[in-house]
Design an enzyme around this catalytic site. Structure first.
Site, short mmCIF file in Angstrom:
data_model
loop_
_atom_site.label_atom_id
_atom_site.label_comp_id
_atom_site.label_asym_id
_atom_site.label_seq_id
_atom_site.Cartn_x
_atom_site.Cartn_y
_atom_site.Cartn_z
N ASP A 1 -14.72 -1.21 2.86
CA ASP A 1 -13.36 -1.58 4.36
C ASP A 1 -14.41 -0.70 5.33
OD1 ASP A 1 -11.55 -0.84 6.13
OD2 ASP A 1 -9.77 0.29 4.47
N LYS B 1 -1.63 -0.82 -4.36
CA LYS B 1 -2.47 -0.37 -4.09
C LYS B 1 -1.90 1.60 -4.21
CE LYS B 1 -4.61 -0.16 0.46
NZ LYS B 1 -5.63 -0.57 1.47
N GLU C 1 -11.47 1.08 -3.80
CA GLU C 1 -11.96 0.30 -1.76
C GLU C 1 -12.17 2.01 -1.73
OE1 GLU C 1 -9.53 -0.69 2.12
OE2 GLU C 1 -8.61 -0.91 -0.33
N ASP D 1 -7.06 3.50 -3.49
CA ASP D 1 -8.09 3.11 -2.18
C ASP D 1 -8.03 4.11 -1.87
OD1 ASP D 1 -8.60 3.08 0.95
OD2 ASP D 1 -7.32 2.07 1.08
N LYS E 1 -10.15 -6.33 7.72
CA LYS E 1 -9.47 -5.71 8.69
C LYS E 1 -9.68 -6.19 10.16
CE LYS E 1 -7.62 -1.53 6.49
NZ LYS E 1 -8.03 0.08 6.61
N SER F 1 0.81 -1.00 -0.13
CA SER F 1 0.10 -0.01 0.23
C SER F 1 0.93 1.72 -0.19
CB SER F 1 -1.30 0.50 1.58
OG SER F 1 -2.06 1.31 1.33
N LYS G 1 -3.20 4.55 -2.56
CA LYS G 1 -3.80 5.64 -1.54
C LYS G 1 -4.55 7.23 -2.99
CE LYS G 1 -3.97 4.02 2.41
NZ LYS G 1 -4.99 3.30 3.09
N GLY H 1 -4.55 -4.23 6.26
CA GLY H 1 -3.50 -3.77 7.63
C GLY H 1 -3.72 -2.39 8.32
#
Length: 370
Positions: A239, A162, A214, A189, A263, A136, A164, A291
């Site tokens: 999420d 991934k 996400e 995400d 998670k 990530s 952000k 995570g």
């Protein structure tokens, strides 16, 4: 299991580099470690709450309060805990506070496996000897900076990337990664940074052949996500919206998601994580393990749960040196060039705190005895 002592530690570790998401920047990880002791064994659990209530309503301070004043007394209200799942019903009248609950739930699962001299993943019903993982990447200043970071992580062996994103640092960044690195496993995400007013932007993202997007919309939403998923071929992943098996059931029935990031900390521990996994499997909804910029203990529990058969996508379970110059557990988690992590076969979580490092990173400690 007759629990004789519970120890809570306030701990802090500096990150190697700042980690930016849509709601803020992390420069250090402030967390709580729970130790649950019987006469012969110690089980470990990590409370992943943060100092600020931005990802969820919990903070380190509120989690410590709930553990000290409510959850630990509930554990001691029973002479013995026959099975870790008993904590689920024992804690059920305490609303939310999932990360505080997770610390004890995970520690008791570790303890339970150690008493049976079995690896935790086998006690949970895991079926894998290796798990596939990804990396990530926090929000970067420019798309060129992002490309350099992606390249470095791919050289380290990560195959799923991934990214952000937040408004203004989204489509251009994702397009740059796709153009530079071709058909790699790519996902975005958003950490709840968008609304349905951004529908046209998401339709453009829909052309990038990503594994998933996400939590694009509000942290507590499942209705607008259903509207978004209905016009997207890319999987919408939930999420922050999923805190329980009931949340997952409602989201699936509404058509809000085609995959869920489970998670362990967010849902209250391994017990509920397994329940969500089983529900999703019954509806052919694949899941994966997210995570929380985890320490070695949190990572260990993630590795164990990710061996369950419906964890079909690579998780956010990076190598030990991803976030920290020095973690406090041994052995260190490593990945191979196929992006795989070997699942430990030692009893329990398969990792142990290094005493000198445990003490170095602890800045407050309290013991709770019967």
């Amino acid at each position: 299991m007759k629990i004789e002592k519970i120890v809570l530690r306030k701990m802090k570790m500096a990150l190697k580099t700042p980690f930016e998401v849509s709601f803020g920047v992390l420069t250090e990880r402030d967390f709580i470690l729970a130790e649950v002791h019987t006469k012969d064994f110690v089980g470990y659990g990590d409370c992943s709450a943060m100092p600020f209530p931005y990802y969820s309503e919990e903070t380190n301070a509120t989690a410590w309060h709930i553990l000290e004043k409510f959850l630990i007394p509930l554990v001691y209200s029973k002479d013995e805990i026959a099975h870790p799942e008993k904590l689920y019903s024992l804690f059920s009248h305490i609303r939310r506070n999932k990360m505080a609950k997770s610390a004890l739930d995970c520690a008791v699962w570790d303890l339970y496996a150690k008493e049976r001299n079995l690896p935790l993943h086998k006690v949970l019903g895991g079926t894998r000897e290796q798990i596939e993982t990804g990396v990530s990447i926090g929000i970067q200043k420019t798309s060129d900076d992002l490309l350099r970071v992606v390249e470095r992580h791919m050289e380290e062996g990560y195959r799923r990337i991934k990214i952000k994103i937040k408004p203004g640092k989204d489509l251009q960044y994702l397009e740059a990664v796709r153009e530079r690195f071709g058909n790699i496993m790519l996902q975005a995400d958003a950490n709840s940074a968008y609304t349905l007013d951004d529908l046209e932007l998401f339709k453009e993202m829909d052309q990038l052949n990503m594994l998933l997007i996400e939590q694009p919309l509000a942290h507590d939403d499942i209705v607008d996500h259903a509207k978004l998923q209905s016009v997207m071929k890319t999987r919408i992943c939930l999420d922050e919206s999923i805190h329980s098996v009931e949340d997952a059931r409602k989201a699936i029935e509404l058509g809000s998601t085609k995959t869920i990031n489970i998670k362990v900390a967010r849902v209250g521990g391994l017990t509920e994580a397994k329940m969500i996994h089983d529900l999703c499997a019954s509806h052919d909804i694949p899941v994966w393990c997210g995570g929380m910029v985890d320490t070695g203990i949190g990572k260990a529990h993630n590795i164990a749960i990710a061996t369950l058969p419906n964890y079909q996508f690579p998780g956010d379970i990076p190598a030990s040196d991803r976030y920290y110059t020095e973690d406090f557990v041994a052995p260190q988690v490593t990945i191979n060039q196929d992006s795989m992590i070997q699942v430990p076969e030692r009893a329990g979580i398969g990792f142990e705190p290094v005493p000198e490092l445990l003490d170095r990173f602890t800045y407050d400690i309290k013991e709770f005895k019967r």
